[in-house]
Enzyme design. Structure first.
Site, PDB file in Angstrom:
ATOM      1  N   ARG A 173      52.564   1.105  96.059  1.00 15.29           N
ATOM      2  CA  ARG A 173      52.101  -0.179  96.582  1.00 15.29           C
ATOM      3  C   ARG A 173      50.605   0.111  97.029  1.00 15.29           C
ATOM      4  O   ARG A 173      50.363   0.802  97.680  1.00 15.29           O
ATOM      5  CB  ARG A 173      52.995  -0.696  97.482  1.00 15.29           C
ATOM      6  N   HIS A 223      62.384   0.546 109.166  1.00 11.43           N
ATOM      7  CA  HIS A 223      61.379   1.165 108.130  1.00 11.43           C
ATOM      8  C   HIS A 223      59.996   1.058 108.420  1.00 11.43           C
ATOM      9  O   HIS A 223      59.162   1.734 107.490  1.00 11.43           O
ATOM     10  CB  HIS A 223      61.752   0.234 106.732  1.00 11.43           C
ATOM     11  N   THR A 232      59.158   8.330  99.875  1.00  9.30           N
ATOM     12  CA  THR A 232      60.085   8.951  98.870  1.00  9.30           C
ATOM     13  C   THR A 232      59.394   9.301  97.601  1.00  9.30           C
ATOM     14  O   THR A 232      59.818  10.272  96.861  1.00  9.30           O
ATOM     15  CB  THR A 232      61.040   8.081  98.434  1.00  9.30           C
ATOM     16  N   LYS A 244      60.055  12.827  95.101  1.00  8.33           N
ATOM     17  CA  LYS A 244      59.910  12.980  93.554  1.00  8.33           C
ATOM     18  C   LYS A 244      58.905  13.706  92.730  1.00  8.33           C
ATOM     19  O   LYS A 244      59.150  14.591  92.047  1.00  8.33           O
ATOM     20  CB  LYS A 244      59.814  11.357  93.060  1.00  8.33           C
TER      21      LYS A 244
HETATM   22  C1  LIG Z   1      59.526   5.856  94.546  1.00  7.31           C
HETATM   23  C2  LIG Z   1      58.915   4.435  94.362  1.00  7.31           C
HETATM   24  C3  LIG Z   1      58.079   3.893  95.480  1.00  7.31           C
HETATM   25  C4  LIG Z   1      58.037   4.508  96.760  1.00  7.31           C
HETATM   26  O1  LIG Z   1      56.959   5.307  96.666  1.00  7.31           O
HETATM   27  P1  LIG Z   1      56.076   5.830  97.861  1.00  7.31           P
HETATM   28  O2  LIG Z   1      55.133   6.730  97.403  1.00  7.31           O
HETATM   29  O3  LIG Z   1      57.013   6.464  99.009  1.00  7.31           O
HETATM   30  O4  LIG Z   1      55.543   4.607  98.478  1.00  7.31           O
HETATM   31  C5  LIG Z   1      57.817   2.721  95.211  1.00  7.31           C
HETATM   32  N1  LIG Z   1      57.860   2.119  93.919  1.00  7.31           N
HETATM   33  C6  LIG Z   1      58.608   2.637  92.796  1.00  7.31           C
HETATM   34  C7  LIG Z   1      58.597   2.096  91.453  1.00  7.31           C
HETATM   35  C8  LIG Z   1      59.208   4.016  93.156  1.00  7.31           C
HETATM   36  O5  LIG Z   1      60.017   4.471  92.126  1.00  7.31           O
END
Ligand SMILES: *Cc1c(COP(=O)(O)O)cnc(C)c1O
Length: 836
Positions: A574, A379, A681, A685
């Site tokens: 984060r 990762h 990810t 979304k």
């Molecule tokens: C999707 C998700 C992440 C990952 O977000 P990135 O923008 O890809 O770092 C982290 N925390 C939560 C709560 C999420 O739903």
């Protein structure tokens, strides 16, 4: 693809229960549970209703669980199957599940029924759902990915288990005091855990410490000094279009001998409870950062505990199903064991130990089984994030595992020597042991163990997988050509579109039908709707309604009024330097100063929304959070600015907050330095919910741009090769300030205390970092970023053109379902065919 065919068959064999059946059953279950809860609570509250609803839903899911297990136990006898259907075991230290009730009701099709039942008790479904605490047993993307995967396991009917730990305290709760992050324990189980099924009969011993002895026959025996027991707690993960389920099995540690009776009788109560306290420590807490030094021993114990309990469970189940001890030979053929990053990378060593020492297999057979079973996902490319353990700690806790790792290493290095004779430097680089030649201590390299023991290793997006074999794992890729693959991440459309955005879902259903929930590729048929003015108008109406909802939440949570018609520019993830929230804040400051300088220009009103937690020991990330609050205070209260610009920081980011924010976003900030974000990810979304992305050529942004057309994304900034080149030539961040008066004003205003009430010291470390090191090239990308933001404004000023692109973003996201991801894992990583 063999397995999915079998799965279709499995699903076909089990017709859905008729809705009226399950409506009747939930009515019954709810009435019973509600009565029990009420008897204890004495008065009806939303919390009482929530527990009763969860208990009722769980009872229905438990029936599906039993059916699924019965089917899976005989899966090898599927008529016509060329290969046994492999059961997948996904080992992960993190599962960021969020709330469960909405998902369970959607899967069971019982939302209307429960809504009615609750109304009869004077409760509103929405209020009850909001009561549920998030199961936040994960830090961020890696843990959320694991949660999306479980959803897809169930949906695809894959025989499967997720394995994790049942932490008492999940990801900390973030509060903001005086603009600073403060952490509080996340006591997520304090109101009980109605979802979990305690499996009192499922217990396995797990040892630590002690020594290894050898008997006359030369057989080695580990005599641990400390014995714990792992007890299973199951969480049922339902499919949405069949009655299949997956299982998240989480381990809870108890002391094998809970009290020392002798010590107790002698009046030494603390001594008597020592084992118990030691066991409990394992359950306490999810580490807020896998790179923190604190509690390293405890962290290693947690990893070993997860791995040992899970593998004993896999073996026990396999032997039960195979019916005889000879059955061990087929363990690897019938079971896939997947490592979500290196946190469970001890698994191959533990599997070898169990097969050699507990089940009496020879090395070669045990190794063959292990390699068939194990696969690993990487990762991160950051070398400093690759997990290693000091040999002395390892030896003290896991002496037998260390012996096995030495043996694996000796055999591996002999192979490498034969293949690349005379290359001693190569041997030192790829060894499972870092010899600490530069004066450091000797350490075990967990990624090396994971690679050597796996038949497949994968990265999580095309660019990341490419860089993985070109950089950190280049040597291994030369030694094991064909072992490395890519499987691009995805997200579950059930949670991230259907449940998070019911209004958009309804609109999609009307336009392209309901099938996208199961086959996200159908979103492609939305493309013509982008040029349909009536559809665009409906699409924008949904977005506006979601923005209104978020504006309400912002007012409730932090008391700031924002205008729902302003451009909602969102960065939630984060807090980390490589994700560059600071670049976002620099842009806000630049825009603030530009508005003051030119107040009468036609500014496109913008609301910048940030959320995210910083690891508690990460000083720079915490400073970035404080700066965001300082800038927000100044900007939001400046009468010259009004609604032209607002900055809001929403505290305590998590899955449930993301479910509200993402459907309301116009613009998605995915601005990591190229080459640093493995996939992302969050990016998926947002686009799935009709936000446009401003992003770098990094991670899955690239594949998203290719899928939807680059013209539908705001791509900016240095690309990976340019980043490498600039660094190789000797990067000087000050140069960029000298070339840009705008950047100079931004940095000087922060450094001069303009946002910190004149306290020029508050951001010294931060501005010094930018001017002297700037490891993530914010200064180099600043101008391109600000320019791109002007393009964003220009497009937003043309609502029709914006809406068309937003629709095309949704239409282009068909590939980014975790169902597609899991189908690829089955095909390339977990299938019998992938064993070669
Ligand atoms: C999707 C998700 C992440 C990952 O977000 P990135 O923008 O890809 O770092 C982290 N925390 C939560 C709560 C999420 O739903």
């Amino acid at each position: 693809m063999q397995i999915s065919q079998s799965n279709t068959r499995l699903k076909g064999a089990m017709p859905m229960t008729t809705p009226s059946d399950s409506a009747l059953r939930i009515t019954e279950q709810f009435a019973q549970a509600y009565g029990r809860e009420l008897a204890q609570a004495a008065q009806p509250t939303a919390a009482v209703a929530l527990r009763a609803a969860a208990t009722a839903a769980r009872a229905l899911l438990a029936e599906r669980w039993a059916q699924t297990q019965a089917q899976d136990a005989v899966r090898d006898s599927v008529p016509g199957a060329a290969h046994p259907v492999r059961r997948v075991h996904y080992l992960s230290m993190e599962f960021l599940m969020g709330r469960a009730l909405t998902n369970a009701l959607a899967a069971l099709g019982l939302e209307p029924e429960l809504s009615r039942l609750l109304a009869a008790q004077g409760q509103q479904l929405g209020n009850v759902l909001e009561r549920e605490p998030d199961a936040a047993l994960g830090n961020g993307g890696l843990g959320r990915l694991a949660a999306c995967f479980l959803d897809s396991f169930a949906e695809l009917g894959l025989p499967s288990f997720g394995y994790g730990l049942r932490y008492q305290y999940g990801m900390f709760a973030q509060a903001i005091q005086d603009g600073r992050q403060v952490e509080a324990p996340d006591d997520w189980m304090r109101l009980g855990q109605p979802w979990e099924v305690a499996r009192a009969e499922l217990r396995y011993p797990v040892g630590f410490g002690g020594r290894v002895t050898v008997d006359e026959a030369g057989q080695r025996h580990w005599q641990p000094a400390e014995q714990l027991e792992a007890q299973a707690f199951d969480f049922i993960v339902p499919a949405h279009h069949s009655e299949r389920v997956s299982t998240l099995r989480q381990w809870h540690a108890t002391a094998a001998a809970p009290i020392d009776f002798k010590a107790f009788c002698a009046g030494d109560y603390a001594g008597a409870a020592r084992h118990r306290v030691a066991a409990d420590a394992l359950n306490w807490v999810l580490y807020p950062d896998d790179s923190s030094e604190a509690g390293r021993e405890l962290r290693l114990k947690q990893e070993a505990f997860l791995v040992s309990a899970s593998l004993q469970d896999v073996i026990a189940r396999h032997l039960r199903e195979a019916g005889s001890l000879d059955g061990l030979a087929t363990l690897g053929l019938a079971n896939a064991i997947h490592l979500n990053d290196t946190h469970p990378a001890l698994a191959p060593a533990e599997l070898m130990r169990l097969l050699l020492d507990e089940h009496g297999l020879g090395w070669d057979e045990a190794w063959k089984i292990t390699r068939q079973a194990v696969s690993y996902t990487n990762h991160t490319l950051m070398p400093e994030a690759l997990e290693t353990w000091s040999l002395s700690l390892f030896e003290a806790l896991l002496p037998r595992h260390l012996e096995i790792i030495y043996e694996i290493n000796a055999r591996f290095l002999a192979e490498v020597k034969a293949k690349f004779p005379g290359d001693d430097a190569l041997l030192a680089r790829v060894s499972l042991i870092d010899e600490g030649r530069n004066g450091g201590e000797r350490r075990v390299r967990m990624a090396a163990l994971a690679i050597v023991a796996s038949h497949r290793v994968n990265g999580v997006a095309a660019l990341h997988s490419e860089l993985m074999v070109q950089t950190i794992f280049a040597d291994y890729a030369a030694i094991f050509p064909g072992r490395f693959h890519n499987v691009t991440n995805g997200v579950t459309p059930r949670r991230w579109l259907q449940q998070a955005n019911p209004q958009l879902s309804t609109l999609l259903d009307a336009r392209i039908g309901k099938g996208w929930r199961q086959d996200l590729a159908l979103l492609r048929s939305l493309t013509p709707a982008a040029s349909d003015a009536a559809f665009r108008q409906q699409f924008q109406a949904v977005k506006l309604a979601n923005k209104q909802g978020l504006a309400d939440l912002i007012r409730r949570e932090i008391g700031v009024q924002v205008d729902p018609s302003s451009l909602f520019d969102v960065q939630i993830k984060r807090i980390h330097e490589y994700k560059r929230q600071l670049l976002n804040i620099l842009h806000v400051v630049a825009r603030y100063q530009a508005i003051i300088a030119n107040p009468d220009a036609a500014w496109v009103p913008r609301t910048v929304i940030i959320a995210g937690k910083a690891a508690s020991a990460y000083v720079m990330a915490k400073s970035i959070i404080q700066l965001a609050h300082d800038v927000a205070r100044v900007v939001n209260s400046d009468p010259r600015i009004g609604d032209k610009l607002k900055l809001v920081y929403l505290p305590n980011y998590g899955v449930s907050l993301a479910e509200v924010i993402i459907p309301a976003a116009d613009l998605s900030e995915q601005i990591s330095t190229a080459g640093t974000e493995a996939s992302g990810t969050g990016n998926m979304k947002f686009a799935l919910n009709g936000a446009l992305t401003i992003g770098t050529w990094d991670g899955a942004n690239i594949e998203m741009a290719e899928a939807m057309g680059e013209e539908n994304m705001f791509v900016f900034g240095l690309r990976t090769e340019a980043v490498a080149q600039i660094k190789a030539l000797g990067y000087d961040p000050r140069l960029y300030m000298e070339q840009s008066a705008q950047l100079r004003r931004v940095i000087e205003s922060i450094a001069g205390g303009e946002f910190s009430s004149g306290d020029a010291g508050r951001y010294r470390a931060l501005t010094e970092m930018l001017l002297n090191r700037d490891n993530y090239l914010l200064m180099a990308d600043f101008a391109a970023y600000v320019d791109k933001q002007l393009e964003v404004d220009a497009l937003y000023a043309q609502p029709e053109a914006w809406a068309a692109k937003a629709v095309l973003n949704v239409a282009g996201m068909g590939d980014f379902s975790s169902d597609r991801t899991i189908a690829e894992y089955v095909d390339r990583v977990w299938s019998v065919a992938s064993l070669g």
